[in-house]
Write a protein that holds these residues in place. Structure first.
Motif, short mmCIF file in Angstrom:
data_model
loop_
_atom_site.label_atom_id
_atom_site.label_comp_id
_atom_site.label_asym_id
_atom_site.label_seq_id
_atom_site.Cartn_x
_atom_site.Cartn_y
_atom_site.Cartn_z
N ARG A 143 -13.45 29.70 41.35
CA ARG A 143 -14.66 30.00 40.59
C ARG A 143 -15.63 30.82 41.41
O ARG A 143 -16.32 31.71 40.88
CB ARG A 143 -15.31 28.69 40.12
N ASP A 167 -8.43 23.27 36.39
CA ASP A 167 -8.02 22.25 35.45
C ASP A 167 -8.33 22.72 34.03
O ASP A 167 -8.88 23.81 33.83
CB ASP A 167 -8.69 20.91 35.77
N ILE A 168 -7.95 21.91 33.04
CA ILE A 168 -8.04 22.38 31.65
C ILE A 168 -9.48 22.73 31.27
O ILE A 168 -9.76 23.78 30.69
CB ILE A 168 -7.47 21.30 30.69
N ARG A 169 -10.41 21.84 31.67
CA ARG A 169 -11.81 22.09 31.33
C ARG A 169 -12.29 23.42 31.90
O ARG A 169 -12.89 24.24 31.20
CB ARG A 169 -12.67 20.95 31.88
N HIS A 170 -11.98 23.65 33.18
CA HIS A 170 -12.46 24.87 33.81
C HIS A 170 -11.69 26.10 33.34
O HIS A 170 -12.24 27.19 33.29
CB HIS A 170 -12.40 24.74 35.34
N VAL A 172 -10.54 26.56 30.28
CA VAL A 172 -11.13 26.93 28.99
C VAL A 172 -12.51 27.57 29.21
O VAL A 172 -12.84 28.61 28.62
CB VAL A 172 -11.25 25.69 28.07
N ALA A 173 -13.29 26.97 30.12
CA ALA A 173 -14.62 27.52 30.40
C ALA A 173 -14.51 28.95 30.92
O ALA A 173 -15.30 29.83 30.56
CB ALA A 173 -15.34 26.64 31.42
N LYS A 176 -13.70 31.33 28.06
CA LYS A 176 -14.89 31.50 27.22
C LYS A 176 -15.88 32.43 27.90
O LYS A 176 -16.49 33.29 27.26
CB LYS A 176 -15.56 30.14 26.97
#
Lengths: 252, 320
Positions: A143, A167-170, A172-173, A176
């Motif tokens: 990141r 990970d999945i959350r990051h 997707v973030a 986006k």
């Protein structure tokens, strides 16, 4: 507009990128997918002049990347490769600040500070600004690198597998974020992706490469289909329509 | 900033101590009260002052050269004495001694620089060709290259009966520094300052060629400039005092651990710490066995090899 004309690259006798010609229009997210060894990363690196091409030309807004001064290109086009191993011990904030190097040559102005703060905030790194890169997890470091590229604030942004280590959350973030950058700020984003479904859900356009050649180019609705995916990857696919997105299922 | 001024004061104190350590009696009070006789003044001006200046310039220069080497090789263990630079400069010195012993110091330095440049470039070329699976391979390659080069030097020195002379000028000894024989070190000083001006470029280059190109840096040019700085600084130190091993390893790594690698911030610290370390090593060398001297290079060698070993072991632990 990025115009790729007849790009060919070989290592020893292996042709890695084979006479690829394609045009990437301004704006939106373009994903490059394809099996391992299809030449995706090499093509991306050639576009960003990190690797010299054997044949052909890449023009970014009419500038030949092989001949234009590095500092001029650095204000138009940025790239983040995968597997970034950095021995230099920098803090997250210092790393991101170097994204402004093409503009300030290392002397940040107040405006640069604003860019840096924004980039840190976009990637949720405000609290990690003072930490050294080697004290971060793989995902945090990834990141931080993306924040640096955002801070560079170029019209064209190229990412080689930006979802690595996330990970999945990051993940997707991250997609986006790239979509917002394209929509809200008119950026042109090109990403190499392994996950067909991320490509399907977030891209405006998908480029499929196979054996170093351009195989297909089109919107997700044309590319994410059982027959084309099967031809690309050589294994059976099902494609389902879920809430307007085309989701490929390949867990046969 | 306050801390830096404090460090500056400490280094200055070490420099003042260095001025008044020695066999011949020179004292601060005598110099200021005007009681100093002619001999004292001469010792001070011809020997003590040049020696202390040389220590400061050599220490700062070698520490900065080590930092640049680490950025260019992208390896924590790289420095002029683990990259073939020092050995190449020594070979250059020998060649001068054999072919044109009467050249002025400045010309000797330039010849030694040319050899150092060639040797260091060869080192970087080898690094590019060899697949590096472990960071420890980098100094190993450098040490081997240095070994081969110094074997050549020794062979010719032996053949031409120059072993003793060579031993004398490679030992990192500042006792031979006199007025008129150390001034090339001011070139090292100029290059050290120039490195500070280019500090951001070296930091960006240290991020790797891909990052550097992405940020619009002309990587090749920075590499070339860095090589010239490293070679000329090393050569000017080798020509005046001899080999100062490990200083470019110890200082940059310690500063990096504490402050990171943003050279715009750290280079002044690196230069200052390098100067202080060499000053202290020289003072120790002059006092442990007084009135005889142990060369500063030898003191550094002892401290440096212990530090190097410690670094290797800690790497191993972290990797495991």
């Amino acid at each position: 507009m990025i115009e790729i004309r007849n790009i060919t690259k070989s290592y020893d006798s292996t042709v890695v990128v084979d006479a690829v010609t394609l045009t990437l229009r301004r704006g939106g997210i373009t994903s490059i997918i394809g099996p391992n060894g299809a030449g995706k990363s090499t093509l991306l690196s050639i576009i960003a002049r990190l690797i010299p091409t054997d044949k052909g030309t890449v023009m970014v807004d009419g500038l030949d990347v092989a001949r234009t001064a590095g500092e001029v290109l650095a204000r138009r086009l940025s790239i983040l490769r995968q597997d970034n191993h950095m021995t230099t011990r920098l803090t997250v904030r210092d790393l991101v600040a170097f994204g402004r190097y093409p503009y300030n040559k290392g002397r940040p102005t107040a405006q640069d500070q604003e860019h840096i703060n924004k980039a840190l905030a976009y990637l949720g790194l405000e609290d990690l600004g003072g930490r050294f890169l080697d004290e971060l997890s793989g995902g945090q470091r990834q990141r931080a690198f993306v924040a640096m590229v955002l801070c560079q604030d170029t019209d064209y942004m190229l990412f080689d597998e930006p979802l690595n280590n996330l990970d999945i959350r990051h993940a997707v973030a991250m997609m986006k974020l790239l979509r917002d950058a394209a929509r809200d700020f008119g950026k042109t984003v090109v990403v190499v992706l392994h996950d067909v479904n991320f490509a399907s859900c977030y891209s405006d356009q998908i480029i499929v490469m196979r054996d170093g050649k351009l195989f297909l180019q089109g919107p997700p609705s044309e590319i994410i289909r059982p027959d084309t995916l099967q031809q690309t990857y050589g294994c059976p696919f099902e494609v389902h329509d879920l809430g307007g997105d085309r989701i490929a299922v390949y867990y046969a | 900033m306050k801390l830096f001024i404090l460090a500056l004061m400490v280094t200055l104190a070490a420099a003042i101590v260095s001025l008044f350590v020695g066999v011949s009696d020179v004292s601060l009070s005598a110099l200021f009260s005007g009681e100093a006789d002619e001999k004292m003044l001469m010792v001070f001006a011809v020997s003590r002052l040049p020696r202390t200046i040389a220590l400061v310039l050599a220490g700062a220069g070698m520490a900065v050269a080590g930092t640049i080497m680490q950025m260019l090789a992208r390896n924590r263990f790289a420095e002029p004495s683990t990259a073939g630079t020092v050995e190449s400069a020594s070979l250059g010195m020998l060649v001068v001694l054999l072919l044109a012993p009467d050249l002025p110091v400045m010309m000797k330095m330039l010849v030694a620089s040319t050899f150092a440049l060639a040797g260091t470039s060869l080192f970087l070329l080898i690094l590019q060709r060899v697949p590096l699976r472990s960071p420890i391979l980098v100094p190993l390659i450098g040490l081997m290259l240095g070994g081969v080069i110094s074997a050549c030097t020794t062979f010719f020195a032996y053949r031409f009966d120059l072993m003793q002379a060579m031993g004398a000028w490679t030992s990192g000894d500042f006792s031979t520094v006199l007025q008129g024989r150390y001034e090339v070190l001011w070139i090292a000083f100029v290059l050290t300052v120039a490195s500070y001006v280019a500090a951001d470029r070296f930091t960006v280059a240290g991020m790797g060629q891909d990052f550097a190109t992405n940020l619009g840096l002309h990587y090749g040019r920075v590499l070339a400039f860095g090589l010239v700085v490293v070679s000329m600084v090393t050569a000017s130190v080798v020509v005046t005092a001899g080999i100062l091993p490990f200083i470019g390893l110890i200082v940059p790594n310690l500063v990096s651990i504490v402050m990171g690698d943003k050279l715009r911030h750290t280079l002044p610290w690196i230069a200052l710490s390098g100067a202080a370390l060499v000053l202290v090593c020289d003072i120790v060398g002059r006092t442990v066995n007084a009135p005889f001297e142990v060369p500063a290079g030898s003191v550094l060698g002892v401290i440096g090899s212990l530090f190097f070993l410690n670094m290797l072991l800690r790497r191993r632990l972290r990797a495991a």
